[in-house]
Design a protein around this motif. Structure first.
Motif, short mmCIF file in Angstrom:
data_model
loop_
_atom_site.label_atom_id
_atom_site.label_comp_id
_atom_site.label_asym_id
_atom_site.label_seq_id
_atom_site.Cartn_x
_atom_site.Cartn_y
_atom_site.Cartn_z
N THR A 440 7.09 -21.76 -0.06
CA THR A 440 8.23 -21.55 0.84
C THR A 440 9.08 -22.81 1.02
O THR A 440 10.26 -22.71 1.33
CB THR A 440 7.73 -21.09 2.22
OG1 THR A 440 6.84 -22.08 2.76
CG2 THR A 440 6.98 -19.77 2.09
N ALA A 461 9.04 -25.32 11.83
CA ALA A 461 8.36 -24.02 11.91
C ALA A 461 9.27 -23.00 12.59
O ALA A 461 9.96 -23.29 13.57
CB ALA A 461 7.06 -24.16 12.69
N THR A 462 9.27 -21.78 12.06
CA THR A 462 10.03 -20.69 12.69
C THR A 462 9.32 -20.23 13.95
O THR A 462 8.17 -20.60 14.22
CB THR A 462 10.16 -19.50 11.73
OG1 THR A 462 8.84 -19.05 11.38
CG2 THR A 462 10.93 -19.88 10.47
N HIS A 464 8.34 -17.26 14.51
CA HIS A 464 7.39 -16.19 14.21
C HIS A 464 6.28 -16.71 13.30
O HIS A 464 6.38 -17.80 12.72
CB HIS A 464 8.10 -15.01 13.53
CG HIS A 464 8.54 -15.32 12.13
ND1 HIS A 464 7.73 -15.12 11.03
CD2 HIS A 464 9.70 -15.82 11.65
CE1 HIS A 464 8.37 -15.47 9.94
NE2 HIS A 464 9.57 -15.90 10.28
N ASP A 465 5.24 -15.93 13.19
CA ASP A 465 4.14 -16.26 12.29
C ASP A 465 3.81 -15.02 11.45
O ASP A 465 2.65 -14.66 11.26
CB ASP A 465 2.92 -16.71 13.10
CG ASP A 465 1.89 -17.43 12.25
OD1 ASP A 465 2.26 -17.88 11.16
OD2 ASP A 465 0.73 -17.53 12.68
N SER A 468 3.75 -15.59 6.51
CA SER A 468 4.09 -17.00 6.34
C SER A 468 4.01 -17.48 4.90
O SER A 468 4.46 -18.58 4.58
CB SER A 468 3.16 -17.86 7.21
OG SER A 468 1.80 -17.63 6.86
N ASP A 469 3.45 -16.65 3.99
CA ASP A 469 3.37 -17.07 2.59
C ASP A 469 4.66 -16.83 1.83
O ASP A 469 4.81 -17.29 0.69
CB ASP A 469 2.21 -16.34 1.89
CG ASP A 469 2.37 -14.83 1.95
OD1 ASP A 469 2.98 -14.34 2.94
OD2 ASP A 469 1.91 -14.14 1.03
#
Length: 860
Positions: A440, A461-462, A464-465, A468-469
């Motif tokens: 990413t 980091a966004t 959301h989680d 994430s890949d």
């Protein structure tokens, strides 16, 4: 020798929210007013004072007959409309402009619906008064002020009558009740009259105000009390006793005020625990207050920019300008925010914002303030979309089947240029991008300014989680310059051509184990220790500790003036650092996460350092499980400090728990610093320490101490405690050379960033609507309904010296005149057509906040 004159002032102090909810409170206001009107028929000489426009509005809506009787009593001179505000607010915590709106909203209503214009401020039950109030009163056109707190045991004054002077020299004629309080029990009136007669000679006054009436849950004067006054008058013919009003009393007092002494400073302190009580509501209120001020300014500024664009288009196309037929849709939101304003103003009430009401009432008030927050967001969305619809927001076409980059409108709601970090998140595509699965960070990205120039950025980091890949959304940190009270278009997103141009960014950010730094700060922490060290060059480290403090007092702290409740500093636990992690590693920003824990509670601090930035921003999340205790952030610098307060600033030596506003400047220590927050109102200091109270858990609406044992067998064990659970807030630190107001506004009024659609447009991709000269802080900017094309501008001179004020409005310079240090001024700005080659030019006419809003209410 002049005869002593007693002005008997009947009133019915009513808390619309306290040990009951707002519905019961407002209905009680209606019932009380009916009862007083009935008494006036039985006792024709009876007079009555009543403030708070919110109560009158309720009566007008639900009982028109009683409202008509009130109007008749006003015309007869028997009913005195006082205060001038919407509710009787807390007078130490709300923002300056919010307190001014108490008067613009209240006085506008009184003028339109009752035909009166009060000039007497009335705050009998508020818990102390900030030093900036004389300037607020002057800006609202108020001339006199009656109050009760702080009592003489809390603060010595020159006498019951005095002149109260503000930083800019504005004065208000003040009266503090020297005997008794604003109301009276059913039996205490004879003794009170005797005491006034005995003590009045030492005050050297002919006119004395004596207040009576059953208070708190309405009530007002009773027949027995009125008969008591009449009997006492008959027994004391040597005293002139009359049923009077506050306006009549102050008119009489003014005639003997030449020799009154002048008091400068704050009328504090009282009931100190309420500065920190019910933080969950204080935090929500503060966020909404800031959003409302920003939403109104954005709506007004966008309306002005669109209006100017319409005029320019009409001139270029030689068409008729039809602005007066309809204002832009976003301008309607300034009026549409009235309901949000009513919510914010009502929730400043002195038993709501200070946190001293019952739990059930706070559930209602949370819902009310939440509605206002939503309305402010909708107004901002409408305004920025209306603006973006006219701006050239086009982006380069996408290659092949890729999505385009995203245009964003970035708005600066401050009336000075912005140059600092911004953070935003955009989508890269409509679905996660499978081509970059498990890589990413390899997605080619770019952030560009309004001219297409690439900006340095960092991805973080966004929010959301999810998945994430694979990339889908990206969150950016970059540095922007945004014009004063204006906008800038930027673009961000997936840009294949950006991969080849990516270069290493030179940065002063450094990261080591347990430490982050830039050229201004070095911040370090270690698990197992009890402090975070904030180090600066040539100064001792500023150490931060987290403390649990024993606090058995009720909602008000020491409700009955207990001295020991003024200094809450018995430490029961020093929290330890249990976890540490570096979440962001530059080059634009480093983020150090530090977790403190103690006795089942925890505090997570995310400490942010930006490239070449002299400020430290700390995002905080706390889970609190302690009862009869408070949570303090303690810093290893103390002594005398300057506090931002409503209407101005005040310098204080260490004196226990005190209220404060957006920032505190601890400047009499070797390692002095500036502290700002978006949530905290309560502070204290010693010669070597400064502390900010984040939370205090007391029982709801309690005035008795909690038992040292708060377990299930303790007295009142099953009564709920406030503020248990999770809370979120921010604070910031800076060195003494920084601008404290700018530091606070960085937290409370950051640039607003909105994703918009891409299209052609005539308006520029970057422009300023309004810019104030140095030293001035914008308080309000909104359309004036008195005449088309007029706008209200209100500002305060934050410095201690006189300045020559000016404004740059749509590129045109306009002088506003001389402004004394600390002064608040309002102006009506109008675009005038001068004829000939000169065209149209802006003019400014000084006004008061009250005069402007009264005209607005009459013409609306």
């Amino acid at each position: 020798m002049p005869r002593l004159r007693f002005h008997l002032i009947a009133n019915a102090h009513l808390d619309p929210v306290w040990l009951w909810d707002w519905r019961e409170g407002l209905n009680e206001g209606l019932a009380t007013c009916r009862a007083v009107l009935d008494l006036m028929e039985r006792y024709p000489e009876l007079t009555f004072v009543r403030g708070e426009a919110s109560v009158y509005k309720h009566i007008e809506r639900h009982d028109p007959e009683t409202f008509a009787r009130i109007r008749a009593a006003i015309s007869a001179g028997k009913w005195d409309v006082v205060g001038g505000n919407f509710v009787q607010p807390d007078t130490n915590l709300p923002a300056t402009e919010v307190l001014l709106r108490q008067f613009t909203r209240g006085l506008g209503y009184f003028s339109k619906s009752l035909g009166v214009r009060p000039t007497v401020a009335w705050a009998p039950d508020s818990f102390g008064h900030s030093a900036g109030w004389p300037e607020i009163y002057a800006a609202a056109g108020m001339q006199s002020f009656a109050f009760s707190r702080p009592f003489e045991s809390d603060l010595k004054l020159p006498g019951p009558a005095f002149w109260w002077e503000g930083a800019a020299g504005s004065k208000v004629l003040a009266w503090r009740m020297p005997v008794g309080w604003y109301g009276s029990t059913r039996t205490e009136l004879p003794e009170r009259l005797d005491r006034y007669k005995a003590e009045a000679p030492r005050w050297g006054l002919q006119n004395v105000a004596i207040f009576f009436g059953l208070g708190n849950h309405g009530g007002g004067p009773s027949r027995a009390q009125i008969e008591t006054v009449l009997r006492w008058r008959d027994r004391h013919p040597e005293v002139d006793v009359e049923f009077s009003t506050l306006h009549r009393f102050f008119a009489s007092l003014a005639r003997e005020s030449e020799n009154l002494k002048t008091f400068r400073g704050e009328l504090n302190f009282a009931l100190r625990g309420c500065y920190a009580s019910m933080a969950s509501f204080k935090f929500a209120y503060r966020r909404t207050e800031n959003r409302l001020l920003r939403a109104e300014r954005i709506s007004a500024a966008v309306a002005l920019a669109i209006e100017a664009d319409d005029v320019a288009t009409a001139a270029a196309e030689s068409t008729v300008d039809s602005r007066s037929s309809a204002l832009p849709a976003c301008d309607a939101d300034v009026v549409g925010l009235r309901e949000a304003w009513d919510a914010v103003l009502f929730n400043t009430f002195h038993d709501v914002l200070p946190g001293t009401s019952i739990e059930r009432a706070f559930i209602d008030q949370h819902a009310w303030i939440g509605l206002a927050a939503h309305q402010t967001q909708r107004a901002e969305l409408n305004a920025l979309n209306a603006l973006a619809a006219r701006i050239d927001t086009r982006v380069p076409p996408a290659e092949e089947d890729h999505p385009t980059v995203v245009p964003l409108l970035v708005w600066n709601s401050r009336a000075v240029d912005f140059d600092g970090p911004v953070e935003f998140e955009v989508p890269l595509d409509y679905r996660p991008i499978d081509a970059f699965r498990n890589k990413t960070e390899a997605v080619p990205l770019a952030v560009r300014d309004d001219r297409g120039k690439a900006l340095r950025f960092q991805t973080i980091a966004t929010e959301h989680d999810f998945a994430s890949d694979v990339p889908w959304r990206k969150r950016f940190v970059t540095r922007l310059k945004i014009p004063a009270f204006g906008w800038r278009i930027i673009t961000a997103g997936w840009e294949p051509a950006a991969a080849a141009s990516t270069k290493a960014i030179v940065s002063d950010i450094q990261i080591r184990r347990g430490r982050i730094s830039n050229q201004h700060w070095r911040i370090s922490a270690s698990p197992g220790r009890s402090n975070v060290a904030f180090a600066r060059a040539a100064k001792p480290p500023l150490n931060l500790r987290v403390l649990t403090i024993d606090d058995p007092w009720g909602s008000w702290g020491g409700h009955d003036g207990e001295v020991e409740a003024e200094h809450i500093n018995h430490v029961t636990r020093v929290w330890k650092i249990t976890a540490l992690d570096c979440l962001e590693r530059g080059p634009e920003r480093a983020a150090l996460a530090v977790k403190f824990e103690a006795d089942g509670s925890w505090l997570e601090l995310t400490i942010l350092l930006h490239r070449d930035d002299p400020a430290v921003v700390v995002r905080s999340r706390v889970f609190w499980s302690q009862k009869a205790a408070r949570l303090k952030l303690e810093f290893s610098a103390g002594g005398e400090a300057e506090f931002e307060v409503p209407g101005g600033t005040i310098r204080r030596a260490p004196c226990g728990e005190v209220p404060g506003g957006r920032w505190v400047k601890v400047d009499r220590a070797a390692n002095g610093f500036i502290f700002a927050s978006d949530a905290i109102y309560n502070f204290d200091s010693t010669a070597r320490r400064f502390s900010a109270t984040v939370l205090r858990s007391s029982r709801y609406a309690a005035n008795e101490r909690a038992s040292a044992d708060v377990g299930s067998r303790a007295p009142n064990a099953w009564r709920p405690y406030t503020d248990l659970g999770e809370h979120v807030f921010q604070f910031a630190l800076a060195d003494l050379g920084a601008d404290p107001a700018a530091l606070a506004q960085r937290l409370e009024a950051p640039p607003l960033i909105q994703i918009v659609t891409a299209h052609a447009g005539k308006m520029p991709r970057s422009a300023s609507v309004l810019k104030l000269s140095a030293g001035l802080q914008l308080l309000a900017f909104l359309p004036a309904r008195t005449e088309p094309g007029s706008w209200v501008l209100r500002a305060q001179n934050l410095s201690r010296r006189s300045v020559s004020a000016s404004v740059l409005i749509l590129g045109e310079a306009l002088a506003l005149g001389r402004l004394e240090g600390g002064a608040i001024r309002s102006w009506l700005l109008h675009k005038e057509t001068t004829g000939g080659a000169g065209g149209a030019h802006w003019s400014a006419r000084e006004t008061t906040a009250a005069e402007e809003i009264i005209s607005r209410e009459i013409h609306s």
